[in-house]
Design a protein around this motif. Structure first.
Motif, mmCIF file in Angstrom:
data_model
loop_
_atom_site.group_PDB
_atom_site.id
_atom_site.type_symbol
_atom_site.label_atom_id
_atom_site.label_comp_id
_atom_site.label_asym_id
_atom_site.label_seq_id
_atom_site.Cartn_x
_atom_site.Cartn_y
_atom_site.Cartn_z
ATOM 1 N N LEU A 33 0.839 -1.212 0.000
ATOM 2 C CA LEU A 33 0.000 0.000 0.000
ATOM 3 C C LEU A 33 0.868 1.253 0.000
ATOM 4 O O LEU A 33 0.535 2.245 -0.646
ATOM 5 N N GLN A 38 -1.889 -0.546 -4.890
ATOM 6 C CA GLN A 38 -3.356 -0.620 -4.953
ATOM 7 C C GLN A 38 -3.941 0.317 -6.019
ATOM 8 O O GLN A 38 -5.121 0.260 -6.320
ATOM 9 N N LYS A 51 -8.578 -0.631 -2.643
ATOM 10 C CA LYS A 51 -8.269 -1.078 -1.281
ATOM 11 C C LYS A 51 -8.202 -2.600 -1.219
ATOM 12 O O LYS A 51 -8.911 -3.281 -1.956
ATOM 13 N N PRO A 53 -8.817 -5.905 1.386
ATOM 14 C CA PRO A 53 -8.543 -7.126 0.658
ATOM 15 C C PRO A 53 -9.410 -7.239 -0.601
ATOM 16 O O PRO A 53 -10.431 -6.585 -0.732
ATOM 17 N N GLU A 71 -14.135 -5.644 -0.949
ATOM 18 C CA GLU A 71 -14.876 -5.352 0.290
ATOM 19 C C GLU A 71 -14.848 -6.580 1.204
ATOM 20 O O GLU A 71 -15.438 -7.626 0.894
ATOM 21 N N SER A 72 -14.207 -6.383 2.367
ATOM 22 C CA SER A 72 -13.977 -7.537 3.241
ATOM 23 C C SER A 72 -15.279 -8.191 3.712
ATOM 24 O O SER A 72 -15.343 -9.416 3.851
ATOM 25 N N MET A 105 -18.676 -3.607 9.672
ATOM 26 C CA MET A 105 -18.266 -2.943 8.436
ATOM 27 C C MET A 105 -18.576 -1.445 8.457
ATOM 28 O O MET A 105 -17.809 -0.641 7.951
HETATM 29 N N1 LIG Z 1 -14.423 -1.224 3.416
HETATM 30 C C1 LIG Z 1 -13.193 -1.803 2.929
HETATM 31 C C2 LIG Z 1 -12.032 -1.048 3.531
HETATM 32 C C3 LIG Z 1 -10.708 -1.619 3.076
HETATM 33 C C4 LIG Z 1 -9.555 -0.734 3.493
HETATM 34 O O1 LIG Z 1 -9.741 0.327 4.123
HETATM 35 N N2 LIG Z 1 -8.353 -1.168 3.124
HETATM 36 C C5 LIG Z 1 -7.174 -0.381 3.406
HETATM 37 C C6 LIG Z 1 -6.228 -1.168 4.280
HETATM 38 S S1 LIG Z 1 -7.053 -1.671 5.808
HETATM 39 C C7 LIG Z 1 -6.459 -0.074 2.097
HETATM 40 O O2 LIG Z 1 -6.376 -0.908 1.226
HETATM 41 N N3 LIG Z 1 -5.936 1.142 1.959
HETATM 42 C C8 LIG Z 1 -5.216 1.533 0.782
HETATM 43 C C9 LIG Z 1 -5.647 2.849 0.217
HETATM 44 O O3 LIG Z 1 -6.580 3.475 0.771
HETATM 45 O O4 LIG Z 1 -5.078 3.280 -0.775
HETATM 46 C C10 LIG Z 1 -13.126 -3.278 3.321
HETATM 47 O O5 LIG Z 1 -13.604 -3.604 4.395
HETATM 48 O O6 LIG Z 1 -12.612 -4.092 2.526
#
Ligand SMILES: N[C@@H](CCC(=O)N[C@@H](CS)C(=O)NCC(=O)O)C(=O)O
Length: 232
Positions: A33, A38, A51, A53, A71-72, A105
């Protein structure tokens, strides 16, 4: 086989924890990241929200084309339905799990994420933001504590609700929360922590809120200065 697009953050760890609990065959595709991986077109084709996962299920039910998913919460629900585990089949049990999955979530994850950001990553202390997100996170910890007062797991039996919440309680110190104030949550947390799947999931994982070295200006721009335009 499932490809898991992963970084060791709470949301990434949710998906890994599921795969370890289910003992499904998977391979990890690391997404850096801080290097902005990403934002690359090939990743955006799987996860348009840039983002982690995300997953690709190469063997979906019915033998159709591979399924791509971001979306997790959607990933946990999809995988639970795929294997018929970690979500009850009966209408009441299913409703219990769904509401707590969505609570994580929409509430615990975003709010705890904000206090983690303002406590650890913000370039200056912003008292209003710290106060607001500490209080809201504390309220949510309290909700979970009361929920766990009379049951071993969030929805009664072990489920994707537990898998979704656990990685968001791990950084409780960075959230400014003292687990001793939430005895039922603490008991659940300690039980979750020693499950074999949890131990495998967290093996070698560093605390995401305690970076070994301060993040550089370039990394800060990539992570915290995104706008509507995607810069690969
Ligand atoms: N609502 C999304 C949130 C995912 C999220 O916030 N991922 C973060 C890491 S925890 C990410 O990939 N951040 C990279 C970015 O914002 O560029 C989920 O639950 O999958």
């Amino acid at each position: 086989m499932i490809d898991l697009y992963f970084a060791a953050t709470p949301n990434g760890l949710k998906a890994k924890l599921f795969l370890e609990e289910a003992q499904l065959p998977y391979r990890i595709v690391s997404v850096s990241l801080s290097k902005g991986e990403q934002l690359k077109p090939e990743f955006l084709a799987i996860s348009p929200n840039n983002k982690i996962p995300a997953i690709i299920d190469h063997a979906p039910a019915g033998g159709s084309e591979p399924v791509k998913l971001f979306e997790s919460g959607a990933i946990l629900l999809y995988l639970a339905e795929k294997i018929g585990r970690f979500i009850p089949q009966d209408v009441h049990g299913r409703a219990e799990v769904l509401q707590w999955l969505f609570w994580q979530m929409a509430g615990l994850g975003p709010m705890a994420g904000q206090i983690g950001h303002f406590n650890v990553y913000a370039p200056e202390k912003v008292p209003y933001a710290i106060d607001r997100y500490t209080r809201e996170t504390s309220r949510l910890y309290g909700v979970l504590d009361r929920r766990l007062a009379d049951r071993p797991f969030i929805a009664g039996e072990f489920s994707i609700a537990d898998i979704a919440c656990y990685p968001w309680i791990v950084p409780h110190e960075a959230h400014g929360q003292n687990l001793a104030e939430f005895p039922h949550l603490k008991r659940w947390f300690e039980n979750m922590a020693v499950r074999p799947a949890t131990l495998r999931t967290y093996e070698g994982v560093e605390n995401v809120y305690a970076p070994k070295q301060a993040i550089s200006e370039e990394e800060r721009k990539i992570l915290f200065n995104q706008g509507a335009k995607v810069r690969a």
